[in-house]
Design an enzyme around this catalytic site. Structure first.
Site, mmCIF file in Angstrom:
data_model
loop_
_atom_site.group_PDB
_atom_site.id
_atom_site.type_symbol
_atom_site.label_atom_id
_atom_site.label_comp_id
_atom_site.label_asym_id
_atom_site.label_seq_id
_atom_site.Cartn_x
_atom_site.Cartn_y
_atom_site.Cartn_z
ATOM 1 N N ASP A 50 0.871 -1.180 0.000
ATOM 2 C CA ASP A 50 0.000 0.000 0.000
ATOM 3 C C ASP A 50 0.906 1.227 0.000
ATOM 4 O OD1 ASP A 50 -1.998 1.849 0.323
ATOM 5 O OD2 ASP A 50 -2.607 1.190 2.300
ATOM 6 N N TRP A 95 6.441 -4.243 7.810
ATOM 7 C CA TRP A 95 5.396 -5.242 7.974
ATOM 8 C C TRP A 95 5.515 -6.255 6.861
ATOM 9 C CZ3 TRP A 95 0.651 -6.519 5.559
ATOM 10 C CH2 TRP A 95 0.382 -5.825 4.386
ATOM 11 N N ASP A 117 9.460 0.632 3.933
ATOM 12 C CA ASP A 117 9.312 1.929 3.295
ATOM 13 C C ASP A 117 10.690 2.567 3.137
ATOM 14 O OD1 ASP A 117 6.572 1.743 3.107
ATOM 15 O OD2 ASP A 117 6.191 2.833 4.959
ATOM 16 N N ASN A 161 -1.169 -2.263 6.981
ATOM 17 C CA ASN A 161 -0.477 -1.377 6.031
ATOM 18 C C ASN A 161 -1.039 0.033 5.959
ATOM 19 O OD1 ASN A 161 -2.742 -1.598 4.409
ATOM 20 N ND2 ASN A 161 -1.788 -2.859 2.828
ATOM 21 N N ASP A 162 -2.016 0.367 6.798
ATOM 22 C CA ASP A 162 -2.528 1.750 6.789
ATOM 23 C C ASP A 162 -1.751 2.607 7.783
ATOM 24 O OD1 ASP A 162 -4.379 1.384 4.802
ATOM 25 O OD2 ASP A 162 -5.972 0.791 6.175
ATOM 26 N N TRP A 199 5.414 3.137 7.703
ATOM 27 C CA TRP A 199 6.465 2.311 8.290
ATOM 28 C C TRP A 199 7.798 3.049 8.385
ATOM 29 C CZ3 TRP A 199 5.822 -1.562 11.442
ATOM 30 C CH2 TRP A 199 4.559 -2.172 11.455
ATOM 31 N N TYR A 239 7.607 9.780 4.453
ATOM 32 C CA TYR A 239 7.453 8.626 3.560
ATOM 33 C C TYR A 239 7.839 8.980 2.126
ATOM 34 C CZ TYR A 239 5.160 5.167 0.645
ATOM 35 O OH TYR A 239 4.902 4.215 -0.301
ATOM 36 N N THR A 287 7.807 2.402 -1.299
ATOM 37 C CA THR A 287 7.824 1.096 -0.635
ATOM 38 C C THR A 287 8.501 0.047 -1.514
ATOM 39 O OG1 THR A 287 5.745 1.691 0.456
ATOM 40 C CG2 THR A 287 6.366 -0.627 0.515
#
Lengths: 381, 178
Positions: free
Chosen positions: B77, B102, B121, B149-150, B153, B162, B165
């Site tokens: 995500d 994750w 990430d 995943n919301d 990371w 961010y 990913t």
């Protein structure tokens, strides 16, 4: 050539007309006052992931669909209206050099009458940089304490004393997520935990944890997890699970207690693999006893955030479906706070709002233009 | 933080193994809402593909790492690092890998095996903003943080801004320990 001549003549005529009018005088620059709030004012929280340090809440008139203004929310800001909607709360992160330097996290209060910053409080630099699901930031039922979800990714909760404008405590809540305040006990809230239990925390008058009580296993976090967005009537929270079960759980006592569980699905629905989906996929009308859920068919592992193909309405007393209607690709929905509420649905495909009448039955009555880039939480004033 | 990373990874692997139930051919991005839409149904995903050059010509090639349908992205995500100057397993220049992560479980159509995939990430620069994907196989809410995943990371890094990913294979599902 001839066309050019005609065009030039027309232009000259236009300019001539302009010159004949009175000259414009000097103007005064002002700030446009915000239109007074109505139950149809929409707050759309937008993470703007593609330029993520620059989050915002879009403020939109839900009748005219005019854009009214915005509230800035920083980097992965969590947002929630105060209980009386007079304030918008934001918990967010800033860096001293934009994308680097020292991190500091703030709890911010915006006046929803003016969109101006009213207060700011430094909080531990660990607010959850998460999608702003309802319940990641909330208040106790009397509004005294604000509860902020943290993640490092170890889970904890920061407690802010709103009137004192002070951070007062951090409570460790390992493996738990989302805060659900009790309506009847203004010092109490609960949080969902990864082992299927619910942890209920009661604060003392200083905002520190006076007691923590864990329920037995109330849901199957592995095979049929509960969506974290929940809606309540009094102390009874309505949760929906990935597989389409409603769990009515009372969060008023020292320990959470299940009052009822029932399925959204009949045999034909199961054959069609209908499942709930979205980010804010539930709305509850306490007065009419109606529950609305975003649903999609041909569901599978991983489809739990799909936009709604249909909206289903249930009578919460008979626990029977009373209507199904085209779903406007809803990924988020919210009811207006009035006797005959409207349901506002955010279309995850087109980023438009669809406004539904709800009584006697759901009926789409208006569609907005597009708003937002990466939004999935709506609140109504 | 190291102990926490290991704890989360261990938990995540256990959960990922238990939640792995999928068919290689069933891909999220292919499902359409109704019949009127030609775009894949991806919440939040209207403009990023269209505006930032990600490939979406309906071919859904599970072996093209610049597409959401690439097999390792079954629970990714965010923005694909392969569109941002990085690769499937490397962060773009000028960014830093996330210290926490994750884990998903994805099926490789080439060898027919399931793999544990770490969705690190890449962090610290401005957000990349290209090739947004939203795939959620085995994903669970925040009370199962290791398979959630919301959330950003990058949260444990010195700069938590961010960027994109990656998807790094940790091992085969069921044989990776944990």
């Amino acid at each position: 050539m001839r066309a050019t001549t005609i065009l030039s003549g027309g232009l000259a005529l236009l300019l001539g007309l302009g010159a004949a009018r009175a000259e414009l005088g000097p103007e005064k620059l002002t700030i446009n006052p915000l239109k007074p709030a109505t139950p149809h004012r929409i707050y759309l929280t937008d993470l703007v992931l593609g330029h993520v340090i620059d989050g915002r809440i879009h403020v939109i008139d839900g009748d005219s669909f005019d854009y009214l203004g915005l509230i800035p929310t920083g980097l992965f800001g969590l947002t929630a209206l105060s209980n009386d909607s007079s304030e918008m709360y934001v918990a967010t992160t800033y860096y001293t050099k934009r994308n680097r330097g020292d991190r500091f996290d703030l709890f911010e209060v915006y006046d929803t009458a003016t969109l101006e910053l009213e207060a700011e409080v430094e909080i531990p630099a660990k607010h959850a940089q998460a999608l702003p699901y309802k319940g990641t930031l909330t208040s106790t039922s009397d509004g005294r304490f604000v509860l902020i979800q943290n993640s490092t990714p170890a889970s904890s909760i920061s407690i802010v004393d709103r009137p004192a404008e002070k951070f007062v405590a951090e409570i460790d809540t390992p493996g738990c997520w989302i805060m659900l305040p009790s309506a009847s006990n203004a010092r109490r809230f609960s949080t969902l935990c990864g082992d299927g239990t619910i942890l209920t925390i009661t604060l003392d008058e200083t905002g520190k944890a006076a007691s923590q009580q864990r329920s037995g296993k109330l849901f199957n976090a592995e095979n049929d997890p509960l969506f974290v967005q929940a809606e309540s009537i009094g102390d009874t929270y309505y949760f929906v699970s990935y597989e389409g079960m409603i769990h009515e759980i009372n969060l008023g006592g020292e320990t959470a207690v299940t009052e009822a569980t029932w399925s959204l699905l009949d045999a034909a629905d199961r054959d069609g693999h209908w499942k709930p989906g979205g980010y804010q996929l539930l709305a509850l009308d306490a007065k009419a006893g109606r529950l609305y859920v975003g649903m999609h068919d041909e569901a599978r592992d991983g489809s739990h955030k799909f936009p709604a193909k249909e909206l289903w309405a249930f009578d919460i007393n008979t626990k029977k479906r009373v209507q199904r209607i085209e779903g406007s690709n809803s990924i988020a929905m919210s009811l207006s706070d009035e006797d005959e509420p409207y349901l506002y649905v955010y279309d995850g495909m087109t980023t438009e709002f669809v406004k539904y009448e709800t009584l006697p039955a759901l009926k789409p009555v208006a569609r907005s233009g597009p708003f937002g880039e990466f939004a999935g939480l709506i609140e109504l004033h | 933080m190291k102990w926490l990373d290991e704890f989360i990874e261990r938990k995540a692997r256990a959960v990922a193994q238990q939640t792995s139930r999928r068919s290689a051919l069933l891909r999220i991005g292919r499902v359409l809402v109704g019949t009127a839409f030609v775009l894949p149904v991806l919440p939040f995903d209207r403009s990023p593909r269209a505006q930032h050059g990600a490939v979406d010509d309906g071919k859904h090639d599970p072996l093209d790492p610049q597409r959401c349908e690439y097999w390792r992205y079954c629970a990714l995500d965010g923005h694909l690092c392969t569109c941002c100057g990085g690769t499937i397993t490397s962060c773009p220049p000028g960014t830093e890998p996330s210290s926490v992560t994750w884990i998903g479980t994805c099926h490789n159509p080439e060898d027919g095996k399931d793999y544990l995939v770490s969705y690190n990430d890449c962090c610290g620069s401005a957000s990349c903003g290209r090739c947004f994907c939203n795939e959620n196989e085995g994903e669970r809410p925040g009370y199962r943080m290791g398979v959630h995943n919301d959330i950003n990371w990058c949260m444990g890094n010195e700069s938590s801004v961010y960027h994109c990913t990656v998807s790094v294979i940790l091992g085969q599902s069921g044989s990776a320990g944990g």
